[in-house]
Scaffold this active site. Structure first.
Site, short mmCIF file in Angstrom:
data_model
loop_
_atom_site.label_atom_id
_atom_site.label_comp_id
_atom_site.label_asym_id
_atom_site.label_seq_id
_atom_site.Cartn_x
_atom_site.Cartn_y
_atom_site.Cartn_z
N TRP A 139 0.81 -1.11 0.26
CA TRP A 139 0.16 -0.21 0.02
C TRP A 139 0.90 1.29 -0.08
O TRP A 139 1.76 1.43 1.04
CB TRP A 139 -0.60 0.01 1.36
N GLN A 158 -1.13 11.60 3.89
CA GLN A 158 0.15 11.09 4.22
C GLN A 158 -0.15 9.03 3.96
O GLN A 158 -1.72 8.24 3.54
CB GLN A 158 0.24 10.36 5.40
N THR A 168 -0.37 6.15 4.72
CA THR A 168 -0.68 4.67 5.34
C THR A 168 -2.06 5.65 4.67
O THR A 168 -3.22 4.33 5.47
CB THR A 168 -0.62 4.47 6.44
N LYS A 169 -3.15 5.94 4.59
CA LYS A 169 -4.06 6.77 4.62
C LYS A 169 -4.98 6.20 3.67
O LYS A 169 -4.24 5.73 2.56
CB LYS A 169 -4.69 8.00 4.58
N ASN A 170 -6.69 6.17 3.67
CA ASN A 170 -7.33 5.25 2.71
C ASN A 170 -6.90 5.95 1.51
O ASN A 170 -7.02 5.49 0.15
CB ASN A 170 -8.69 4.73 2.92
#
Ligand SMILES: *Cc1c(COP(=O)(O)O)cnc(C)c1O
Length: 428
Positions: free
Chosen positions: A17, A192, A194-196
Site C-alpha cells: 500500500w 499521508q 498509509t491513509k485510505n
C-alpha cells in the site's frame, strides 16, 4: 506457535500500500515534465485539480490542499480564530496530531472520553468539559467510523462552538447522507501514505462551505499572502501565515489515486463485513460495526476482548490481549495495537513543556483544563487495555482472500482456547 503450519500461508501475506499504477506514474511524470514544481497561482494546476476534485467528492464548496493532515488541523483552528487562552475539546483516543493542533495555535487541548462501542467522542463527556473558554470541538472519525455528529452539532450550536472534523482516517465515510468533512465548519484530512486516500508521501486537505474561512485557509497556507492568477505577486502578508503548501507532484499522485478511490472503497465494503461476520460468533470478542445512519471507511479494525465471556474469571483483559496477540501473530495475522495510552497521558500533555514558561496552559490557569489529571478517561483506558487492531494496509482493497485466511486463524485459535487461557493465566 506450537510447531504446526500457520493458518495464514507465508507466501500470501505481503500486501503493498499504496497500490501504484501506470496512471500514478504518468501523473507524477507529467508534473516533473511540466517544470511547475512549486505551487502558486500560475503553476499550481495539479493542486487546483486536486482541490476541485476533493470539493466535488465531499460535496463542499471549497477544498484547500496543504502539506499534511496535522497542518490542516492547525490551519483550521487558526482560520476559526482559536488562539491563546482558548480551549479545544479533543477525544482522549486518537492520533497525537488531534491533540497537538490546538497547542500549535497556543490553545489548550481539553480531552473528553470516548464511547465504548464506537470509540468516538462521548457527547455527554464533551458537554461536561465545556467552559467559558471553549471555542471548538475536534470530532475525530476514528478508525473510519463517523463520530456522533448529530449530538456534537447540537452541543456546538447550544454553546456557540465550532466543529473541526478530523477525517484523516475516514475518507469517503458518510454520516446521514453527508460525507465526513462536510458537516462541521471545517473538515481536515490527511493524504499521508498509509491513509485510505494516499499520496506518495505527505499531504492534507481542508474542506468548508464558508468562502471567508476558505480564504483564510489559503492565506494561512502561504505566508498570509494573496497570490492571484494573472497578477504579479505583491509579497504583502495580510495575516499570520505559514508555509503549508502541498507539493504539486504529491497533489497529482493523490488525484490519480482519487480516480480509483470509489472502486477501492467498494472493495473494502465487500471484503470487510464478511470477515467480521466470521469473527462475530466467537465468544469474548466484540467486532466493529457501522450503525444504520453511517458508513465505516474501515481504516482500522479494533477488537475488544472480554476474559469473563471466555470463562477466564480473574484474568486481566491485558493478559488475554497479550496471549491472543502472540497466538494470532504466530498464525500469521498481523495483529497490532493502535495507541498505547490515552492522548492526555502523552508526555507532551502531562509535562506541559509546550512553548516554555508553562504556555499555553498558563493562560488557562484555574480552569478545568489546567487542573485536568491523567487517568480520568476510564473508557479510553479500558479500550486500550482490552483491544487489538488490524490496520490500514492489511485492509487493502485486494485483501479479501487474505482476510478469509485471517478468519481461519481466529477460528483455529478459538478452537484452542485452553492454550490461550493457560498463557493468559500465567502472564505476569
Ligand atoms: C494521520 C492522522 C492525522 C495527521 O495526518 P498527517 O498527514 O500524518 O499529519 C491526524 N489525525 C488523525 C486521526 C490521523 O490518523
Amino acid at each position: 506457535m506450537m510447531g504446526g503450519a500457520p493458518a495464514v500461508p507465508r507466501d500470501i501475506r505481503s500486501v503493498q500500500w499504496p497500490i501504484i499504477t501506470e496512471e500514478d506514474r504518468k501523473a507524477v511524470l507529467s508534473v516533473l515534465d511540466s517544470g511547475n514544481l512549486v505551487s502558486n497561482a500560475e503553476t499550481e494546476t495539479s493542486v487546483r485539480e486536486l482541490e476541485q476534485r476533493w470539493a466535488a467528492a465531499t460535496g463542499t464548496a471549497h477544498a484547500v490542499a496543504v502539506s499534511n493532515g496535522t497542518a490542516a488541523l492547525h490551519l483550521a483552528l487558526a482560520a476559526l480564530g482559536v488562539g491563546p487562552g482558548d480551549e479545544v475539546i479533543v477525544p482522549a483516543l486518537s492520533f497525537i496530531a488531534s491533540g497537538l493542533a490546538p497547542l500549535h495555535q497556543m490553545a489548550v487541548p481539553v480531552f473528553a472520553d470516548i464511547d465504548p462501542v464506537t470509540f468516538n467522542l462521548d457527547p455527554a463527556d464533551v458537554e461536561r468539559r465545556i467552559t467559558d473558554r471553549t471555542r471548538a470541538i475536534i470530532p475525530v472519525h476514528l478508525h473510519g467510523l463517523p463520530a456522533d455528529m448529530d449530538a456534537l452539532a447540537g452541543i456546538a450550536d447550544r454553546h456557540g462552538l465550532a466543529l473541526v472534523e478530523d477525517a484523516a482516517q475516514a475518507h469517503g465515510a458518510v454520516h446521514r447522507g453527508r460525507k465526513v468533512g462536510s458537516i462541521g465548519a471545517i473538515g481536515a484530512t490527511s493524504l499521508q501514505t498509509t491513509k485510505n486516500l494516499p499520496t506518495c508521501g505527505e499531504g492534507g486537505l481542508l474542506t468548508t462551505d464558508d468562502p471567508e474561512l476558505a480564504e483564510r485557509l489559503v492565506l494561512g497556507r502561504q505566508f498570509g499572502e494573496v497570490i492571484e492568477s494573472g497578477k504579479a505577486r505583491d509579497y504583502v502578508s495580510r495575516q499570520l501565515g505559514w508555509n503549508a503548501k502541498i507539493n504539486p507532484i504529491q497533489a497529482a499522485f493523490a488525484t490519480s489515486q482519487l480516480d480509483r478511490f470509489d472502486g477501492y472503497e467498494r472493495r473494502r465494503q465487500q471484503n470487510i463485513p464478511p470477515f467480521l461476520d466470521r469473527l462475530r460468533p466467537l465468544p469474548g470478542i466484540t467486532v466493529p460495526t457501522a450503525p444504520e445512519h453511517a458508513s465505516h471507511a474501515w481504516h482500522i479494525l479494533r477488537f475488544r476482548l472480554d476474559p469473563a465471556a471466555l470463562g477466564l474469571d480473574g484474568v486481566a483483559p491485558s493478559a488475554l490481549r497479550k496471549a491472543l496477540h502472540r497466538v494470532l501473530r504466530a498464525e500469521g495475522v498481523p495483529m497490532s495495537r493502535y495507541q498505547l495510552m490515552p492522548l492526555p497521558e502523552q508526555k507532551v500533555f502531562t509535562e506541559r513543556t509546550g512553548f516554555g514558561s508553562g504556555h499555553p496552559w498558563a493562560a488557562a490557569e484555574g480552569t478545568a483544563a489546567a487542573d485536568e489529571v491523567a487517568g480520568s478517561f476510564p473508557v479510553a483506558s479500558a479500550v486500550i487495555e482490552d483491544s487489538l487492531t488490524l490496520q490500514k494496509r492489511h485492509l487493502h482493497p485486494d485483501s479479501g482472500p487474505l482476510l478469509q485466511h485471517y478468519a481461519d486463524a481466529f477460528e483455529k485459535v478459538w478452537d484452542h482456547l485452553d492454550t490461550v487461557a493457560t498463557m493468559a493465566r500465567s502472564a505476569r
